[in-house]
Scaffold this motif. Sequence first.
Motif: not given
Length: 270
Positions: A7, A66, A84-85, A111-113, A118, A120, A136
């Motif tokens: 990323w 994503v 994933m967003r 984000a993981s949610g 969420d 990250t 991070e």
Amino acid sequence: MTAPVDWLALCRACVADIDRILVALPTRAEREPVLRAGEGGDDTTAIDAAAEDAVVTRLAALEADVLLVSEELGERAFGSGGPMRVVVDPIDGSVNAKRGIPFFALSLAVASGPTMGDVTFGYVFDFGAREEWVAELGCGAQLNGHPLTGPSPKDPIEILSFEATTTAFIAEKAAAMLGVAERLRVMGSLALSLCHLAAGRVDAVCSLKPARSIDIAAAQLLVRECGFAIDLFEEPPFTAAPLDLVGRSRVVAAATPALCDAVAAALTAP
């Protein structure tokens, strides 16, 4: 299975793309024309559209699963979408960018949610100061590759940064800050103001209208990774805030929850 994404490398590629756009659209005459209404509710200008197109092109090339949440496009699935967003404001501080004021940024969060808790990874790049802010989850925050370990924001508050600042909003709320903050700053980019809080350059930040996730998702992670407080006080808890385009609450941030409460109380005073 989707391969892991670098990323930070993607964000740096987006910065290079937007740098080229800024050269190609050098003045108000090229940057300011309104092309359409954005999904976030604001007018989409030429500079907004070009910057977002650059980010979307980079995301599409990843061939990753994503869901994009963006200022201009709203929500768009890449691949099969999934949990994933990627939450993007390609130009945070677009009024400054259109007018050539060097205080605006790319803001990108992963984000993981579906909620703020969420997030990250957060990335904010200041195109004026050429500063790169990265966080991070669980690994801290950095400015230009160096850990953010400098002095904390002050308690009591010396400098409070107002954002979402029409003249009417400032006139309504500035007097309420007497006794809460010694000085006010009006900078024009909520993401960058939150980064400056994380670095101890300002002591508190508040928005004078409800903040959207695209404005704060990346920078809030810097604030939290540095151990400071941030709150959407009109619709808590902060970590449950949806990563979408709806503004539900004004945001406050400061060194401690108590200072956030003091700013929030001043904002809501009759």
